[in-house]
Structure formats: C-alpha cells, structure tokens
Design a protein around this motif. Structure first.
Motif, PDB file in Angstrom:
ATOM      1  N   THR A   1       9.485 130.794  54.962  1.00  0.00           N
ATOM      2  CA  THR A   1       8.403 132.087  55.392  1.00  0.00           C
ATOM      3  C   THR A   1       9.315 132.458  56.677  1.00  0.00           C
ATOM      4  OG1 THR A   1       7.636 130.739  56.933  1.00  0.00           O
ATOM      5  CG2 THR A   1       6.244 130.869  54.584  1.00  0.00           C
ATOM      6  N   VAL A   2       8.948 133.577  56.661  1.00  0.00           N
ATOM      7  CA  VAL A   2      10.207 133.977  57.641  1.00  0.00           C
ATOM      8  C   VAL A   2       9.587 133.918  58.786  1.00  0.00           C
ATOM      9  CG1 VAL A   2       9.891 136.494  58.528  1.00  0.00           C
ATOM     10  CG2 VAL A   2      10.636 135.964  55.861  1.00  0.00           C
TER      11      VAL A   2
ATOM     12  N   HIS B   1      24.079 139.173  46.902  1.00  0.00           N
ATOM     13  CA  HIS B   1      23.043 138.618  46.766  1.00  0.00           C
ATOM     14  C   HIS B   1      22.393 137.741  47.214  1.00  0.00           C
ATOM     15  CE1 HIS B   1      20.573 136.403  43.464  1.00  0.00           C
ATOM     16  NE2 HIS B   1      20.155 136.681  43.332  1.00  0.00           N
TER      17      HIS B   1
ATOM     18  N   VAL C   1      16.797 136.208  51.510  1.00  0.00           N
ATOM     19  CA  VAL C   1      15.862 136.937  51.903  1.00  0.00           C
ATOM     20  C   VAL C   1      14.941 135.877  52.803  1.00  0.00           C
ATOM     21  CG1 VAL C   1      14.069 137.152  50.417  1.00  0.00           C
ATOM     22  CG2 VAL C   1      14.444 138.318  52.295  1.00  0.00           C
ATOM     23  N   GLN C   2      14.576 134.602  52.074  1.00  0.00           N
ATOM     24  CA  GLN C   2      13.808 133.890  52.751  1.00  0.00           C
ATOM     25  C   GLN C   2      13.651 131.845  52.078  1.00  0.00           C
ATOM     26  OE1 GLN C   2      10.537 135.777  52.234  1.00  0.00           O
ATOM     27  NE2 GLN C   2       9.475 134.144  52.316  1.00  0.00           N
TER      28      GLN C   2
ATOM     29  N   LEU D   1      17.341 136.505  55.542  1.00  0.00           N
ATOM     30  CA  LEU D   1      17.464 138.283  56.190  1.00  0.00           C
ATOM     31  C   LEU D   1      16.385 138.560  56.422  1.00  0.00           C
ATOM     32  CD1 LEU D   1      19.557 139.785  53.151  1.00  0.00           C
ATOM     33  CD2 LEU D   1      20.614 139.263  55.676  1.00  0.00           C
ATOM     34  N   GLY D   2      15.432 138.330  56.205  1.00  0.00           N
ATOM     35  CA  GLY D   2      14.034 137.849  56.760  1.00  0.00           C
ATOM     36  C   GLY D   2      14.340 138.033  58.573  1.00  0.00           C
TER      37      GLY D   2
ATOM     38  N   ALA E   1      15.994 129.552  47.491  1.00  0.00           N
ATOM     39  CA  ALA E   1      15.524 130.284  48.144  1.00  0.00           C
ATOM     40  C   ALA E   1      15.536 131.869  47.345  1.00  0.00           C
ATOM     41  CB  ALA E   1      16.887 130.981  49.622  1.00  0.00           C
ATOM     42  N   ARG E   2      14.641 132.429  48.887  1.00  0.00           N
ATOM     43  CA  ARG E   2      13.888 133.972  47.368  1.00  0.00           C
ATOM     44  C   ARG E   2      15.833 135.127  48.001  1.00  0.00           C
ATOM     45  NH1 ARG E   2       8.554 136.342  48.302  1.00  0.00           N
ATOM     46  NH2 ARG E   2       8.188 134.893  48.256  1.00  0.00           N
ATOM     47  N   MET E   3      15.965 135.344  46.390  1.00  0.00           N
ATOM     48  CA  MET E   3      17.545 136.137  47.181  1.00  0.00           C
ATOM     49  C   MET E   3      17.139 137.909  46.685  1.00  0.00           C
ATOM     50  SD  MET E   3      19.207 133.277  47.115  1.00  0.00           S
ATOM     51  CE  MET E   3      21.444 133.441  47.369  1.00  0.00           C
ATOM     52  N   VAL E   4      18.104 138.364  47.266  1.00  0.00           N
ATOM     53  CA  VAL E   4      17.629 140.155  46.855  1.00  0.00           C
ATOM     54  C   VAL E   4      19.302 140.626  47.264  1.00  0.00           C
ATOM     55  CG1 VAL E   4      15.477 139.980  47.891  1.00  0.00           C
ATOM     56  CG2 VAL E   4      17.318 140.280  49.230  1.00  0.00           C
ATOM     57  N   ASP E   5      18.983 141.308  46.430  1.00  0.00           N
ATOM     58  CA  ASP E   5      19.883 142.738  46.503  1.00  0.00           C
ATOM     59  C   ASP E   5      20.127 143.207  47.779  1.00  0.00           C
ATOM     60  OD1 ASP E   5      22.315 144.361  46.631  1.00  0.00           O
ATOM     61  OD2 ASP E   5      21.664 145.566  44.542  1.00  0.00           O
ATOM     62  N   PHE E   6      21.057 142.652  49.064  1.00  0.00           N
ATOM     63  CA  PHE E   6      21.757 143.844  49.832  1.00  0.00           C
ATOM     64  C   PHE E   6      22.942 143.598  50.139  1.00  0.00           C
ATOM     65  CE2 PHE E   6      22.620 143.187  54.434  1.00  0.00           C
ATOM     66  CZ  PHE E   6      21.467 144.377  55.004  1.00  0.00           C
TER      67      PHE E   6
END
Lengths: 154, 364
Positions: free
Chosen positions: B35-36, B28, B31-32, B227-228, B19-24
């Motif tokens: 693909t979204v 951590h 986000v996807q 999250l996307g 997964a592509r991980m982001v700070d939300f």
C-alpha cells in the motif's frame, strides 16, 4: 462503485497482485448479489444491506474518507449514494437497488480498516427499504461477479 | 497495451513481486507493491528503494559541454565543481518551465537527468537551441539503470556495496565509484525529503544491484516503493512535480524556485523573460494548504477566499506522516500569506483550507 480516473500521473486499474488470503466474514459472499460497479447486496424481506466487495477494497487501498447518505433519502437503482476516497482517487458508490435509505453505517467514517477486515459484514454501508425489486434481477451472482473481476484485472 | 510500454531493467522483478503496474510517461512502472501508506512509512522510518530508471539520462561531452548547459539551464553550470549536482530548470524564451532537471558535473562529462515525460521534448529542444556549441550528447536512458534508496537506513544498506565510503558524499554531490564491481554514479540526492542516494549503473547490472539491496535491506525494514509513495513523499517535502506544479506557462519565480535561477550569468535561454518575471509583483504564488477535513483536494480544484476565486490546486493527497489532507496550489499574492483562511471546492462542496509554511514535512 466505479473507479473514477484521477487526472494526472497514473490511472487505475491495471492490476497484478499476489493471491490474497480468503477473508473470513460472518456473511457468506456466495449468498449475496453483486453490481458490476462492485457493490454487494444482501436481501432480507424488503430490506437491502449494501456494501462494497473485498475485491474493490483491495483495488482501492489506502482508504481515507467515506461519505454516506442520510436516512430518508430515496435512491433510484444505479444512483450515486456516496463517495469513498483513497490516497489515489475518489470513487462513487452506486445504489444496486432503488429505495429509501433506512440507516447508514456511521462508524465507518472513524475506522475504514473495517472494510479491509470484513467487507461483507461489519463493512456494510447502508440499509435500504427496497422500492423496486426488478432491479435485483439485473445483479450478478457470486460466480458471475468473480468472472467480472477477472475480466477487469486483464 | 503493456507490451508497447517501455520496461526498466528491473521490470520483471516488480511484476514477480506482485506490484500494481501502471503506464507512467510511456513506461510500465510499479505504483505500489503493498500500500502507498506502508511504503511511505518505510521510507520515513527505515528505507525504501525506488526504480527510477524511467528518468531520462543525457550525457554531455566535448569542449562546450558546460557552456551549452549554461545556456540551456537556469543554474550556473560553469562555476560548478567536479562532483557537484545542481537542481535547475529548462526555460523557454518566455520564461516558462520546459522541465526541471538535475545537472551533474564530472571531469569528463556532464550528466542531465530529466523527467521521463519530458525526455523527447528536451532532446528536441537541445537539438533546436544548441547551434554553435561544440559538444556531443548521448541518451543513456536505455543503457543505464537508475534507482533511489531513501530513508534513515539508506546509507548503511547501500554503503557495503560501494567501494568508497558514501558517508563522505555531501548532499547534492556525486561520485563515480565502483558498485558491486561495476563503474557507477552514486549521488546524495532524492525526491522524498529524507537522506538518501541515487545510483546509476549499466542496465545489465541493474537487477543484481536491486536484488542485493533487497537481500541486505529487507531484514532491516527496507521496502520496494512505487510511484504512489514517491508522490506522497515528495508532496510532504513540497517538491514540485512537472505537469502539476510546473508547466510551460509557469515561470520559476512564481513556482518558488528562485534558488535554481542564476540571473547574473551571461546570456541564457529565457533570461530576459525571467528578469521581467522577477520584477512583477502581481504573480500568483505557490503555497501549501492544510485542509480541515479528510477529503482530498485533487488537482484543479478551485480555491476561494470568500466568494472570490483565488487559484487552483496543483497536487493534493492525504499525508501519511501528518495524517492530514494536504495540497499545493497557486493563489493570488494577497491571499498567499501563512495563515490565510481559504476554501477549496471538492466535488461541489467547500472545505476550509489554511495556507501553511512549506515544506509540510522536514526531517529532524
């Protein structure tokens, strides 16, 4: 191309993704020049063909819209020449060399999946008449560009 | 600085899955995974599983647990029956929205599920405002894992892992039930516009439940969703997102959330301001917009009626279901009617946008 930060809930890029299969393209990526902003350039005589790399396309995902310049517009090296938009964010496209736009790939607007399938071939974006060859010297070769992508992933 | 971010119980699974991980909101989060759009379609057509353990889970117990929540929230908590879930707002004295929440009532306790970005703010708010009430509050956020499984196949994928038949759970109801041998909470709630469930289970059992769902569900088209997709799904369903449609300067009536406010109950925080807000007829209105082109109207894009500036966009995306560029925003009331022709400024160029009825998407 630069990843423009969308204000709000999450930011690009902080990436971990599985290894992708190599994209078979009519163009050999090793023969191209690259900008740090993820555009590639193919030089043939005084004509430059410009697109964005497979790495950039994988980072963006979910492409929905592209805006390219009209022929006749003169671009300076580093100048914004268009916008590519994904579900998550809009990203500017930058001219890797200076010159006049000869042609834009209008068919991309109807089918952006071409970019995922063949970023270095059918996914070309503009053809330019090179005005200033010195800007070519500032571009990266394939090895340096790959190194640049690895550094952006971490 | 991922090492400083909070991790849910399934964090490592997401990373291993690529997964592509982001700070939300300090977590951590994925986000996807692919693909979204793929994850969005999986939820609409089959099922998607979301790690939502970043959401804050606050447990209220003691003699005044119901009373203090009735005082803190806009919804009527006192008259809720056991097993019921309600959407509510936490408002300040001026009627501005501090958070939008779900409150669950059970025989022994109440549960408040708050936005990750507001958890510490709400804990402080409760501490400041709850003097005189006899209750205990426990922050279960880190001890419990929470997931959502959403989509037409959610029921049949989750049901075999739960002791009782979850088909019996009504919309916006919850049960304390046995999930894979462990006491858990299963609710028929979600944030996607599809049928589905949310499960809260002790954190140490989170990965086991997540993996069991994947093993059972993936052959039928279940996909992990990030999250996307959560954002594009909730936007199609016109559900507000705190920090976008909602903030401390917007009252629930302006936000179109009057259903979550019970003005007839006795004193509660923000009541006077909310009575006044309801009576005002000059409030802006939250509307849905469909754009004429494919460009996306991002948050804060300016909306125009002719040359007059009439409002701002709060969320915009390209809808995978409708294949149109959609947005929500606040506009002046006189241009808020369905069909009103507006324009939105996207990067210096206007795009036609028409006010449409919300939600954009409603499951059939």
């Amino acid at each position: 191309m630069a990843f423009r930060r969308k204000p709000g809930r999450y930011t690009l890029p902080l990436i971990q993704h599985p290894p992708q299969p190599a994209v078979l393209s009519v163009m050999d990526p090793a023969s191209l020049k690259y900008a740090k902003t993820h555009e590639w350039v193919r030089v043939e005589g005084d004509v430059a063909t410009v697109g964005i790399t497979d790495f950039a396309v994988r980072q963006l995902t979910d492409l929905v819209y592209i805006e390219l310049p009209s022929p006749g517009r003169t671009l300076a090296a580093g100048e914004e020449f268009g916008v590519i938009e994904s579900v998550k964010a809009a990203s500017d496209l930058y001219a890797p060399v200076g010159g006049e736009v000869l042609q834009a790939n209008e068919s991309l607007a109807d089918d952006l999946s071409v970019l995922s399938a063949d970023a270095f071939g059918q996914g070309w974006m503009i053809r330019m008449k090179i005005a200033d060859r010195s800007s070519l010297d500032k571009l990266l070769d394939r090895a340096a560009y790959e190194e640049h992508c690895r550094s952006e992933e971490h | 600085m991922p090492e400083q971010l909070l991790h849910t119980a399934c964090h490592d699974w997401h990373c291993q899955r690529g997964a592509r991980m982001v700070d939300f909101a300090g977590w951590h989060m994925p986000v996807q995974y692919t693909t979204v759009v793929e994850e969005h379609q999986a939820v609409r057509q089959r099922a998607g599983a979301f790690d939502i353990a970043h959401m804050g889970r606050l447990r209220f117990a003691g003699p005044d647990a119901g009373d203090v929540l009735d005082y803190l929230l806009t919804a009527d908590v006192e008259e809720m029956h056991s097993g019921q879930v309600r959407y509510a707002l936490v408002c300040n004295a001026s009627g501005g929205i501090l958070d939008d929440v779900l409150v669950y009532r059970f025989p022994e306790f109440h549960l408040l599920v708050v936005n990750a970005s507001n958890r510490t703010k709400i804990l402080t708010w409760i501490e400041e405002q709850s003097g005189g009430f006899d209750f205990q509050i426990a922050d279960d956020t880190f001890d419990h894992f929470m997931l959502a499984i959403q989509g037409p196949l959610a029921l049949e994928i989750l049901n075999p892992l739960v002791k009782d038949d979850i088909a019996e759970i009504a919309y916006y109801h919850a049960t304390q039930d046995n999930v894979m041998g462990v006491e858990a909470i299963v609710s028929r709630t979600g944030y996607t516009g599809e049928d589905g469930f949310e499960v809260i289970i002790p954190a140490e059992h989170g990965p086991r439940l997540w993996e069991a769902l994947m093993e059972r569900g993936e052959p039928h088209g279940l996909r992990p969703a990030g999250l996307g997709a959560r954002d594009t799904l909730r936007l199609e369903a016109a559900m507000p997102l705190y920090g976008h449609e909602l903030n401390e300067t917007i009252d629930p009536f302006t936000a179109g959330l009057s259903f979550a406010v019970q003005l007839n109950k006795p004193a509660f925080l923000g009541k006077e301001a909310l009575l006044a807000a309801k009576a005002r007829d000059d409030r802006p209105k939250r509307v849905g917009l469909v754009l004429s082109g494919r460009r996306i109207a991002r948050e804060n894009s300016t909306l125009y009626a002719g040359e007059r500036e009439v409002g701002r966009v709060t969320s915009g995306t390209f809808s995978p279901t409708l294949e149109k560029s959609l947005a929500m925003g606040y506009v002046a009331r006189d241009v808020a009617d369905v069909g009103a022709p507006l324009e939105v400024d996207i990067r210096g160029r206007r795009e036609a946008a028409t006010v449409v009825k919300l939600p954009f998407y409603k499951r059939s």
